[in-house]
Design a protein around this motif. Structure first.
Motif, PDB file in Angstrom:
ATOM      1  N   THR A 282      -0.076   3.343  74.040  1.00 19.83           N
ATOM      2  CA  THR A 282      -1.185   2.426  73.767  1.00 19.83           C
ATOM      3  C   THR A 282      -1.621   2.485  72.312  1.00 19.83           C
ATOM      4  OG1 THR A 282      -2.762   4.095  74.600  1.00 19.83           O
ATOM      5  CG2 THR A 282      -2.017   2.409  76.147  1.00 19.83           C
ATOM      6  N   SER A 283      -1.526   3.664  71.690  1.00 17.01           N
ATOM      7  CA  SER A 283      -1.859   3.745  70.264  1.00 17.01           C
ATOM      8  C   SER A 283      -0.912   2.892  69.426  1.00 17.01           C
ATOM      9  CB  SER A 283      -1.807   5.203  69.790  1.00 17.01           C
ATOM     10  OG  SER A 283      -2.852   5.952  70.367  1.00 17.01           O
ATOM     11  N   ARG A 284       0.348   2.841  69.848  1.00 11.68           N
ATOM     12  CA  ARG A 284       1.326   2.022  69.136  1.00 11.68           C
ATOM     13  C   ARG A 284       1.302   0.567  69.599  1.00 11.68           C
ATOM     14  NH1 ARG A 284       3.925   3.545  64.561  1.00 11.68           N
ATOM     15  NH2 ARG A 284       4.816   1.516  64.928  1.00 11.68           N
ATOM     16  N   GLY A 285       0.790   0.318  70.813  1.00 13.84           N
ATOM     17  CA  GLY A 285       0.814  -1.033  71.356  1.00 13.84           C
ATOM     18  C   GLY A 285       2.194  -1.459  71.802  1.00 13.84           C
ATOM     19  N   VAL A 286       2.889  -0.587  72.556  1.00 12.50           N
ATOM     20  CA  VAL A 286       4.245  -0.894  73.019  1.00 12.50           C
ATOM     21  C   VAL A 286       4.201  -1.317  74.486  1.00 12.50           C
ATOM     22  CG1 VAL A 286       6.612  -0.063  73.215  1.00 12.50           C
ATOM     23  CG2 VAL A 286       5.102   0.904  71.477  1.00 12.50           C
ATOM     24  N   PRO A 287       4.774  -2.469  74.841  1.00 11.96           N
ATOM     25  CA  PRO A 287       4.868  -2.853  76.251  1.00 11.96           C
ATOM     26  C   PRO A 287       5.653  -1.798  77.026  1.00 11.96           C
ATOM     27  CG  PRO A 287       5.418  -4.703  74.825  1.00 11.96           C
ATOM     28  CD  PRO A 287       5.337  -3.496  73.943  1.00 11.96           C
ATOM     29  N   ALA A 288       5.201  -1.504  78.243  1.00  9.09           N
ATOM     30  CA  ALA A 288       5.799  -0.396  78.986  1.00  9.09           C
ATOM     31  C   ALA A 288       6.162  -0.796  80.411  1.00  9.09           C
ATOM     32  CB  ALA A 288       4.845   0.796  79.013  1.00  9.09           C
ATOM     33  N   VAL A 289       7.226  -0.182  80.891  1.00 16.38           N
ATOM     34  CA  VAL A 289       7.561  -0.182  82.316  1.00 16.38           C
ATOM     35  C   VAL A 289       7.371   1.253  82.776  1.00 16.38           C
ATOM     36  CG1 VAL A 289       9.340  -0.570  84.049  1.00 16.38           C
ATOM     37  CG2 VAL A 289       9.185  -2.089  82.047  1.00 16.38           C
ATOM     38  N   VAL A 290       6.422   1.465  83.658  1.00 12.18           N
ATOM     39  CA  VAL A 290       5.976   2.806  84.007  1.00 12.18           C
ATOM     40  C   VAL A 290       6.348   3.125  85.456  1.00 12.18           C
ATOM     41  CG1 VAL A 290       3.964   4.297  84.246  1.00 12.18           C
ATOM     42  CG2 VAL A 290       4.098   2.698  82.344  1.00 12.18           C
ATOM     43  N   VAL A 291       6.948   4.302  85.644  1.00  7.94           N
ATOM     44  CA  VAL A 291       7.290   4.800  86.979  1.00  7.94           C
ATOM     45  C   VAL A 291       6.530   6.109  87.178  1.00  7.94           C
ATOM     46  CG1 VAL A 291       9.138   5.471  88.555  1.00  7.94           C
ATOM     47  CG2 VAL A 291       9.589   3.774  86.751  1.00  7.94           C
TER      48      VAL A 291
END
Length: 378
Positions: A282-291
């Motif tokens: 979130t600090s970098r603002g990267v879209p994520a796919v989280v498992v």
């Protein structure tokens, strides 16, 4: 000012402790710091490398132990409290900071017995047992999101600071990351990582999904497998006709030493839902796919992931529904839709708290200065 720092077992506890110590030193260069951990935790290797004095005490977890294992755990914890109390008497800290892990419990108890102000840092939305109990006598409890406040006892001083992340994670540019990793400036990058120790189920899904990702023009993959899974991952990729190295399309490593660079270049991150991992994303603002991992106590990663999902910063796949095809499609949808990535990037940045380490340092120094102003006890 003297600061005693504790936190151990995994990187999720050690790195925040180091970040807090570093931020305190930036604000008060004359501070004297002592790190207390366990001899067999990750901290025993990492902390001395950072140039901080380190002392080990005995400690062992109690949650999830069998009835036969609880008495032995209590005995070890009692020995840890005694050892921590002796360190308190000798080092005479003005303030103590705990970031979690088995070692933080004995140190928190010893701080309470010694009259030393205690500042706790909880990395997850759903807090660990140690922090919930110790919050009753802590000077302050720092949490990552507002949603965590409800899980602490009424009367605890809970402050939303976010999770501290390394300065290099925040400051590194994409261009610097590309240069450090030897990647070309064009194309898209997927960064897949299952945490500092790796994640078998996630790795297996990535192996299945990876050929489909590479079918897209210009896509490259950074894949950190975890040390114990590296050889089997290499073998699994070879079975699918993928050899590493393969001309730069895949960077396959057991452990990503330059995670700051990987995050700087990533267009999509595939990962677990540890508190510090999500703070960096979130600090970098990267879209994520989280498992989220189902194998952690209290399933706290589910709570962490839900915050990002509700904000629109991440796609969440429960491990029970994780397959190679599901992961392949989810990531491909993001790679093929830049407008969706941009929307998720803005949502992630809205959750990020790049100033968390500085805010935590102010809390710590405030508690220590109050102690000094009021006079030492003991």
């Amino acid at each position: 000012m003297r600061l005693l720092v504790s936190g151990g077992g995994t990187g999720g506890h050690v790195y925040p402790a180091l970040a807090i110590a570093g931020a305190v030193r930036e604000q008060d260069p004359g501070v004297e710091i002592l790190y207390v951990g366990t001899a067999d935790g990750l901290e025993a290797d990492i902390v001395p490398e950072e140039g901080l004095p380190f002392e080990a005490i005995p400690s062992r977890g109690l949650v999830g132990k069998s009835l036969l294992g609880v008495p032995a755990g209590i005995a070890v914890a009692a020995g840890g409290v005694a050892a921590a109390w002796r360190i308190m008497r000798r080092f005479r800290p003005d303030v103590s900071v705990g970031t979690g892990g088995y070692v933080s419990g004995p140190v928190a108890v010893a701080a309470g017995l010694s009259g030393v102000p205690l500042v706790l840092h909880e990395q997850n939305v759903f807090p660990g047992l140690t922090n919930r109990l110790a919050s009753r006598w802590a000077a302050a409890v720092a949490v990552p999101f507002e949603e965590a406040r409800r899980y602490f006892p009424r009367g605890a001083r809970v402050v939303v600071t976010g999770n501290p992340v390394r300065r290099s994670v925040i400051d590194m540019t994409r261009e610097e990351g590309l240069r450090l990793l030897g990647l070309p400036p064009d194309g898209l990058v997927v960064y897949a990582v299952g945490g500092s120790r790796g994640a078998r189920v996630l790795n297996e899904a990535v192996v299945e999904a990876l050929p489909g990702w590479l079918e897209l023009p210009g896509v490259r993959v950074i894949f950190a497998t975890g040390r114990r899974y590296y050889d089997r991952t290499v073998a699994a990729l070879r079975e699918r006709g993928i050899r590493v190295p393969d001309g730069g399309k895949i960077i396959l490593v057991p452990y990503m030493e330059r995670a700051d660079a990987a995050l700087a270049v990533a267009d999509v991150v595939v990962t677990r839902a540890g508190g510090i991992t999500l703070a960096e994303i979130t600090s970098r603002g990267v879209p994520a796919v989280v498992v989220p991992s189902p194998n952690v106590v209290h399933r706290h990663q589910d709570y962490n992931a839900e915050v990002l999902r509700r904000a629109g910063a991440a796609k969440v796949i429960p491990e029970a529904r994780l397959t190679g095809p599901v992961l392949e499609k989810t990531v491909k949808d993001l790679l093929c839709h830049p407008e969706l990535r941009e929307k998720m990037r803005r949502a992630a940045r809205g959750l990020g708290r790049p100033g968390a380490a500085a805010a935590l340092a102010r809390l710590v120094l405030e508690a220590g200065r109050r102690r000094r102003a009021g006079g030492r006890r003991g």
